[in-house]
Design an enzyme around this catalytic site. Sequence first.
Site, PDB file in Angstrom:
ATOM      1  CD  GLU A  10      -2.228  -1.545   2.758  1.00  0.00           C
ATOM      2  OE1 GLU A  10      -1.946  -0.663   3.522  1.00  0.00           O
ATOM      3  OE2 GLU A  10      -2.903  -2.639   2.785  1.00  0.00           O
TER       4      GLU A  10
ATOM      5  CG  HIS B 144      -0.321   2.289  13.553  1.00  0.00           C
ATOM      6  ND1 HIS B 144      -1.605   2.452  13.609  1.00  0.00           N
ATOM      7  CD2 HIS B 144       0.089   2.726  12.115  1.00  0.00           C
ATOM      8  CE1 HIS B 144      -1.902   3.000  12.458  1.00  0.00           C
ATOM      9  NE2 HIS B 144      -1.162   3.067  11.669  1.00  0.00           N
TER      10      HIS B 144
ATOM     11  CG  PHE C 223       2.578   0.444  10.765  1.00  0.00           C
ATOM     12  CD1 PHE C 223       3.504   1.065  11.740  1.00  0.00           C
ATOM     13  CD2 PHE C 223       2.089   1.243   9.629  1.00  0.00           C
ATOM     14  CE1 PHE C 223       3.837   2.180  11.467  1.00  0.00           C
ATOM     15  CE2 PHE C 223       2.585   2.515   9.784  1.00  0.00           C
ATOM     16  CZ  PHE C 223       3.718   2.823  10.689  1.00  0.00           C
ATOM     17  CB  ALA C 224       3.987  -5.676  13.481  1.00  0.00           C
TER      18      ALA C 224
ATOM     19  CG  PHE D 124      -1.536  -2.873   9.614  1.00  0.00           C
ATOM     20  CD1 PHE D 124      -1.715  -2.544  10.337  1.00  0.00           C
ATOM     21  CD2 PHE D 124      -0.756  -1.809   8.258  1.00  0.00           C
ATOM     22  CE1 PHE D 124      -1.920  -1.177  10.944  1.00  0.00           C
ATOM     23  CE2 PHE D 124      -0.654  -0.594   8.626  1.00  0.00           C
ATOM     24  CZ  PHE D 124      -1.221  -0.364  10.114  1.00  0.00           C
TER      25      PHE D 124
ATOM     26  CG  LEU E  22      -5.705   0.130   2.727  1.00  0.00           C
ATOM     27  CD1 LEU E  22      -6.784   1.438   2.720  1.00  0.00           C
ATOM     28  CD2 LEU E  22      -5.837  -0.791   3.972  1.00  0.00           C
ATOM     29  CB  ALA E  23      -6.627  -5.965   0.228  1.00  0.00           C
ATOM     30  CD  GLU E  24      -3.640  -4.607   5.362  1.00  0.00           C
ATOM     31  OE1 GLU E  24      -4.825  -5.006   5.210  1.00  0.00           O
ATOM     32  OE2 GLU E  24      -3.377  -3.297   5.371  1.00  0.00           O
TER      33      GLU E  24
HETATM   34  C1  LIG Z   1      -5.201  -2.811   8.164  1.00  0.00           C
HETATM   35  C2  LIG Z   1      -4.352  -1.718   8.026  1.00  0.00           C
HETATM   36  N1  LIG Z   1      -3.753  -1.472   7.025  1.00  0.00           N
HETATM   37  C3  LIG Z   1      -3.294  -0.293   6.323  1.00  0.00           C
HETATM   38  C4  LIG Z   1      -3.208   0.950   7.339  1.00  0.00           C
HETATM   39  C5  LIG Z   1      -2.340   2.039   6.969  1.00  0.00           C
HETATM   40  N2  LIG Z   1      -3.426   3.116   6.499  1.00  0.00           N
HETATM   41  C6  LIG Z   1      -3.933   4.011   7.568  1.00  0.00           C
HETATM   42  S1  LIG Z   1      -4.970   5.022   6.845  1.00  0.00           S
HETATM   43  C7  LIG Z   1      -4.860   4.179   5.500  1.00  0.00           C
HETATM   44  C8  LIG Z   1      -5.807   4.802   4.276  1.00  0.00           C
HETATM   45  C9  LIG Z   1      -7.106   4.425   4.595  1.00  0.00           C
HETATM   46  O1  LIG Z   1      -7.945   5.029   3.326  1.00  0.00           O
HETATM   47  P1  LIG Z   1      -9.498   5.072   3.396  1.00  0.00           P
HETATM   48  O2  LIG Z   1      -9.905   4.053   4.387  1.00  0.00           O
HETATM   49  O3  LIG Z   1      -9.968   5.581   2.381  1.00  0.00           O
HETATM   50  O4  LIG Z   1      -9.566   6.100   5.017  1.00  0.00           O
HETATM   51  P2  LIG Z   1      -9.161   7.776   4.728  1.00  0.00           P
HETATM   52  O5  LIG Z   1      -7.694   7.814   5.160  1.00  0.00           O
HETATM   53  O6  LIG Z   1      -9.158   8.090   3.072  1.00  0.00           O
HETATM   54  O7  LIG Z   1      -9.818   8.450   5.416  1.00  0.00           O
HETATM   55  C10 LIG Z   1      -3.812   3.152   5.499  1.00  0.00           C
HETATM   56  C11 LIG Z   1      -3.214   2.693   4.353  1.00  0.00           C
HETATM   57  C12 LIG Z   1      -3.812   0.623   8.701  1.00  0.00           C
HETATM   58  N3  LIG Z   1      -3.969   1.645   9.442  1.00  0.00           N
HETATM   59  N4  LIG Z   1      -4.510  -0.636   8.845  1.00  0.00           N
END
Ligand SMILES: Cc1ncc(C[n+]2csc(CCOP(=O)(O)OP(=O)(O)O)c2C)c(N)n1
Lengths: 324, 324, 325, 325
Positions: D29, D123, D77-78, D80, D52-54
Site C-alpha cells: 500500500e 500500529h 505495520f506489524a 496489519f 488496501l488488502a493485506e
Molecule cells: C489494516 C491496515 N492497513 C493499512 C493501514 C495504514 N493506513 C492507515 S489509513 C490508510 C488509508 C485508509 O484509506 P481510507 O479507508 O480511504 O480512509 P481515509 O484515510 O481516506 O480516510 C492506510 C493504508 C492501517 N492503518 N490498517
Amino acid sequence: MSPAMSSASPAPSRLDLLAAMLRIRAYEERIVAFHDEGPFPHVCTSVGQEAAAVGVVSALRPDDQILTNHRSAGHLLARGADPGRLLAEVMGRSTGYCKGKSGTLHISAKELGVILTSTIVGGELSLAPGVALSRSMLGGEGIVVCFFGDGAACEGIFHESLNLASVWNLPVLYVCENNQWQAFVHRKETMTGDHVGPWAAAYGMDHLTVDGNDVEAVLEAATCAAAQVRQTRRPFLLEASTYRQRGHMEPHDQSYVDPAEIEAWLAKDPIDRLSARLLDAGELTPQGLEALRLQAREAMNAAAAFAQASPFPDPSELTTDVYA
Amino acid sequence: MSPAMSSASPAPSRLDLLAAMLRIRAYEERIVAFHDEGPFPHVCTSVGQEAAAVGVVSALRPDDQILTNHRSAGHLLARGADPGRLLAEVMGRSTGYCKGKSGTLHISAKELGVILTSTIVGGELSLAPGVALSRSMLGGEGIVVCFFGDGAACEGIFHESLNLASVWNLPVLYVCENNQWQAFVHRKETMTGDHVGPWAAAYGMDHLTVDGNDVEAVLEAATCAAAQVRQTRRPFLLEASTYRQRGHMEPHDQSYVDPAEIEAWLAKDPIDRLSARLLDAGELTPQGLEALRLQAREAMNAAAAFAQASPFPDPSELTTDVYA
Amino acid sequence: MSLMNAHEALGQALAEEMQRDSRVLMFGEGVATKRKDLLEAFGPQRVRNTPLAEGIIAGTAAGAAATGLRPVADLLFAPFLCFAMDGIVNSAGKLRYMSGGQFEFPMVILAMTGGGWTVGAQHNHNIEAWFVHSPGLKVVMPSTPADFKGLMKAAIRDDNPVLFFMDMALGFEPGEVPEGEWIVPLGQAAIRREGTDLTLISYAKTVHTCLAAADALAGQGLSAEVIDLRTLKPLDEATLLASVRKTGRAIVVHEAGALCGVGAEVAALLSEKAFDALKAPLVRITGPDAPAPSSYALEQAFMPQPAAIAQAGLDLVQRDALVGR
Amino acid sequence: MSLMNAHEALGQALAEEMQRDSRVLMFGEGVATKRKDLLEAFGPQRVRNTPLAEGIIAGTAAGAAATGLRPVADLLFAPFLCFAMDGIVNSAGKLRYMSGGQFEFPMVILAMTGGGWTVGAQHNHNIEAWFVHSPGLKVVMPSTPADFKGLMKAAIRDDNPVLFFMDMALGFEPGEVPEGEWIVPLGQAAIRREGTDLTLISYAKTVHTCLAAADALAGQGLSAEVIDLRTLKPLDEATLLASVRKTGRAIVVHEAGALCGVGAEVAALLSEKAFDALKAPLVRITGPDAPAPSSYALEQAFMPQPAAIAQAGLDLVQRDALVGR
Ligand SMILES: Cc1ncc(C[n+]2csc(CCOP(=O)(O)OP(=O)(O)O)c2C)c(N)n1
Ligand SMILES: Cc1ncc(C[n+]2csc(CCOP(=O)(O)OP(=O)(O)O)c2C)c(N)n1
Ligand SMILES: [Mg+2]
Ligand SMILES: [Mg+2]
C-alpha cells in the site's frame, strides 16, 4: 468460432467428455468403497460436479495453471493426474504426488500445472493473483484458472483477490462451482442472491453463469471465457451452478439436507445427462456406456491397488521439505 | 417526510450545521498549528470532510451507536465530544477519553455511543455487525452507524461485514466516506469504478451515493437511510463523495497529489458552500460568519489549553485495563 | 458424575450456560446444523450458522461482547484462526486497554487442532502460543472431558476473551464428568500424578502421553510428577514452581513446535524462578518445527511419544550421577 | 562505507537487488508512491501500489514466489499482519512441505513495529515470536543500518519466506553502511561488545539499550558481553551457547512481551544446553504483557530501560556471593 479460440487445441469429443466424467465418478466411488470397508481418511468427494471439472479443464491449454480447493479430485483427474498417485497421496503413501505429506486435502502437482489444492477455504483465491502475476511478468501466454466454491465466495479474500486481479489486469479465470452447500450450511443462509456471478460487477469484471451439470455448456462457456482472459489479459468470473450429491465429506452424511433437493438435483446428474444425449443421438450404445463405466472402475481398482501396495514415507521425511 | 422520520429529533438548523462544521475545522486547524509549533503526535485530519460527519451524525438519535476509523475527529465532535478531552487523548494525557492509552488513533467514548475508532483499517467494519447484533438481541430501537473509507472498502472484511449484516438482518447504516485517497494511493489505482455504493448490490442491500460536501444533502440522505435501517432492521450503504483536503496525516505532505485535483475540490469546500448559501439567503452576515469562526477557534484554544495543562498518566497505568 | 466424551462435555457446558444466562449465544460455520439440540432449546437467535468468513465471525464476537452479549464463536480448526487474527488480537485483546477500560470482551473462541486424524497442516496447527504471547487474552487447552466442561463454563463466565482449544484426538475419549455446576477456574493447573524425582509438565493430549511415560518410569523405579497446565494463560506459576522446587528436574511436553512455544515459556519461568532447585537441564519434548504431515506414518512420528519422554527422564536422573551435581 | 539511516539502507538493498535480479519486485500500500526512486528506476511492473488488502498482498506474494518471482511485500505495520496470517503461515510457510518439496517461496514480508512514535497498539505490536513459532519461515530484526542493508539483501536472496521487521525507533538513526555487495547471512548473531561476567542478549532497538546498560555495568566493574541476535529464526545457537558457557549468566532483553517470546526461547535453550555453565538464573527483561500504550509517558515505561538491565546484571553477579554458588 472467434479467432482466439481457433488457435486452441482441438475440442474434445463428447465421448471424451463422458469418459473423463466417468473416471472422476469411478475415482470418488472407489473412495466411498474404501470408507465402506473400514477407517479411511476423510475425503471431500466431487460426485455430481464432474461436468464443471471436465468442462473447464478441457478448455485449457498445457501451459495454463490451476489452483483449486478441497474438492479437487475432478480437476486433477481431468488435467490428467494419475489416479494411483492421487489415491496414494490420500492414503499418505510416499508415492503420492506430495510424498504423503499433503493427504487428500492439499494435493498439488506442479508437473500438471496444478499449483495448489487449498484446504484453507479461500487459499486458492489468495494465491491466484500471484501466480497470474508470474505469468504476466515472466512471459508466456498461459492463463490461471482458480476453482473455488460458493462458500469461499463469502470469505474476504474473495473480494480482495478479484479486486486485485482486476486493477492489476491479471489473466485469471475464476471458476465458482456453486454447489448450493458450504459444508453443513446451505448457500441460502449465507448470501442473499442465488448466484455469485453477478458479484463480479463490483470489480468491473465480466461474468457468466452456466448450467454446471451440462458438460457441453460448461466447455463452451469456459472456452469463451478462457479465450477472453487469454486475449484481454483481464480476469473473468465463470459460475457453474451445480450440486454436491453427497455429504460434505466421507464418511458421508446428508441428514441435514432436504431429500427433495437431492432428488431434484440427482435428476440433473451430469453423467446421466450426457449419456442420454449420446444414446439418443446414436453416438453410444447402452453396452458401450457400460463398457466405459467398467473401464473407469477397473482403472480405479488398479490405482487403489497401486496405492495400497505403496509404502508409507520414512519417518525421516517428517522434517524434510520444510525449507528450500 | 416519511412516518419513520417524523419521530426523529427535530432537524438541526442550517446555522447549527455550519457551526458544527466550523468546530471540526477549527479543531483540525488547532492540530495543524501544534504541528507547526514543533513535534506533535501524527494525526489524520478530516479537513474537507466536515459535511459528511455533521450531516450523518446530525441524523442520529441518542441511542444510536457509532463506529469509525482513524479520521474520526469530525464524527466525535459532531456527536458532542469535548474537544479538550479529545486533544488530551491525542497528546497522551490522563484526562483524555481513553486516559491517554489510545492516542489519536483509537478514541472511543462509550458515554457518547462511540464504540470504536479503529486504526486498523476495516476494524470498524469488523466490529459493526456484532454491535448491531447486541442492539437486535438486547432490545431498543437504536441503530449502528459505521463510518469507513474507500480504502477500507478494499479490505476483505468489508465484504464479510456487509454480507453478514445482510443475511442476519442487522441494523447497520454503513457510511463510506469516499475521499478519493487511501493514504498515499489514489482510489483510481485500487478499484475499477468511481463509487463504492453500488457494491451493496452483491449483498442485496440498498445504497445511495450523495454529494458528501453538501451537508444538507448528506443530512437528508442520512435521515432517510437511518429511517430505513430503523424501520426495516436491515443494513444500508450510504456513500458520501468527498475529499481529503490535506495529506494523509500531519505533519502534512501532498507532494504526490495532482494540484489540479486539490484545486477542484477546494472549490467545493463544504463550509464555504453552506456559508455561501446562508449568506445568499440572508440567514447569515459576513460578520456573523466571522464570529462563528472565532467562537470555534476560541473553543479549540481553550481545549488545547486544557489538554496541555493535563497530566500524563502515571506509569502504573501501563498495565491496568488489560483484563476486566 | 456421568461418562461422556469431550464433545458431549462441551455441549453440556454450552447448554447449561445458555440456560443460565440469556446473553450467551453461539455462532459459527455450521454451528446451528451441528448443534441441533442447542438450536432447538434456545432458538435461531442464539444458535446461528454464519457465512464462511472467519474474520467477521471473530469481529462480530468482539463487537457483540463489547456491547452486552457473551458470544461463543466456533472457528472450527485452529489454522482458520489465521483469517481471524485481527478480530481476536487487535480488537478483542487490545480494545479494553486502548479505550482506557471502557469495554469488556466476554467471549470464547473455540477451535480444534492436533494430530491423530491425518488432516494435515491446514487443519492441524498448534498455535496456542501465539495467543499466550498476545496481551489481553486467556488461553485454555483441556485434557479430560471433565475439564472440557468445567473450563468452558469458566471461560463463558469470564469477562475476557478466552481462546479454547480442543485437541482433536481427545474429542471422542470418554471420561467421568460431574453434573451441573462444575467449574474449573481459569489459571489452575492440575497435578495428575504425584512424584518426587522429576516433573513432567504438559497440556492436552500429551498429558496422557506423560502419564504413560510416568508409568514407564515407575517401572524403572523413578517417581514422576505429572502436571496438566489446563490454562496456558494465565499460567499457574505457583503449582509449577512448587513441583519443580520439590523434584529439581522438569521436562515440558507438548505437540506444538518448540520455538517460542509454551514449553519455552515454562522452561524460562523455571530457569528464572526455580534456578536454585534445579538439578538438571530443563528439557522440552515437542512436535518438530515442521508443518503437520498428513500421512499416518509421519503424523505418528510428529506427536511426542511416551518412550522418548521416559528416556529423557532417565537421562536427566542418571546425568546427576555423571555430573556429580 | 557511507553514513545513512535504516530507511535509506533498506532502499539501497532493494535497489541493488532489483538491479541484480529481474525477478525481484516490490509491492504494498503506497509502495510506488513512497519509493518513487525505485519506481523510476524499475518501472511500474516491478514497483507497485496495491489496494488496501493485506490478505491478498501476502497471498499474492506467496503465489508469485511459488511460480518464479521473488517478491518483497511491504505490509507497513506489524499489527496489519493480522490480516495476512493465512498467506504467510498457511501458504508461504507450509506449502513447500505440504507439496512434498515441489515449490519454493522466495519472498520477503516487511513490517514496522516498536515503541517510540506513540502510535499505540494497533500500529505497534511486537509479534515477531509468532513467526518464530511457525514452521517454514525465517525472521530477522536488525539493529543497525548496515544490518538493515545486509540482512535485506540476504533475505531477498533466500529461497524461503523471510519476515523482516523494522523497529521504528531505528528508522532514522544514522550509521555506517558498506557499499555494494554487503550481505549479512541469515542465522548469524553479532557480538556487539565482548565481556566476561554476563551476557546481554537482545535484538533490534534494545541492543542499544543493552549497550548502554553494559556501559553502566562497566562503571561498576562488571564486564558484560552484548549479543545482537539479528536473525530470530534460525537462531544462532552456537554464538549464544559459547558466550553463556563463558560468562555463566545471561539476561535476555526485548520489547516484545515475555510470554512465549524470543526471550523465552533463548532462556529455554540456555537452560537446556548451557545448564552446567549457568551460575545464576536466566533473567528476561521485556515489554509488559499489555498492549502498547500511545501516551508518551506510558510508552517510555513500556520499553526496557538501561538502568533496569544494569540493575538486573548487578543482582545476578552479587547473588552468586549470597548463594555461594
Ligand atoms: C489494516 C491496515 N492497513 C493499512 C493501514 C495504514 N493506513 C492507515 S489509513 C490508510 C488509508 C485508509 O484509506 P481510507 O479507508 O480511504 O480512509 P481515509 O484515510 O481516506 O480516510 C492506510 C493504508 C492501517 N492503518 N490498517
Ligand atoms: C478458512 C476455512 N474455513 C472453514 C473451513 C471448513 N470447511 C471446509 S470445506 C467448507 C465448505 C466450503 O464450501 P464451498 O466453498 O462452497 O466449497 P464446497 O465444499 O461446497 O465444494 C468448510 C466450511 C476451511 N477448510 N477453511
Ligand atoms: Mg459449495
Ligand atoms: Mg479514503
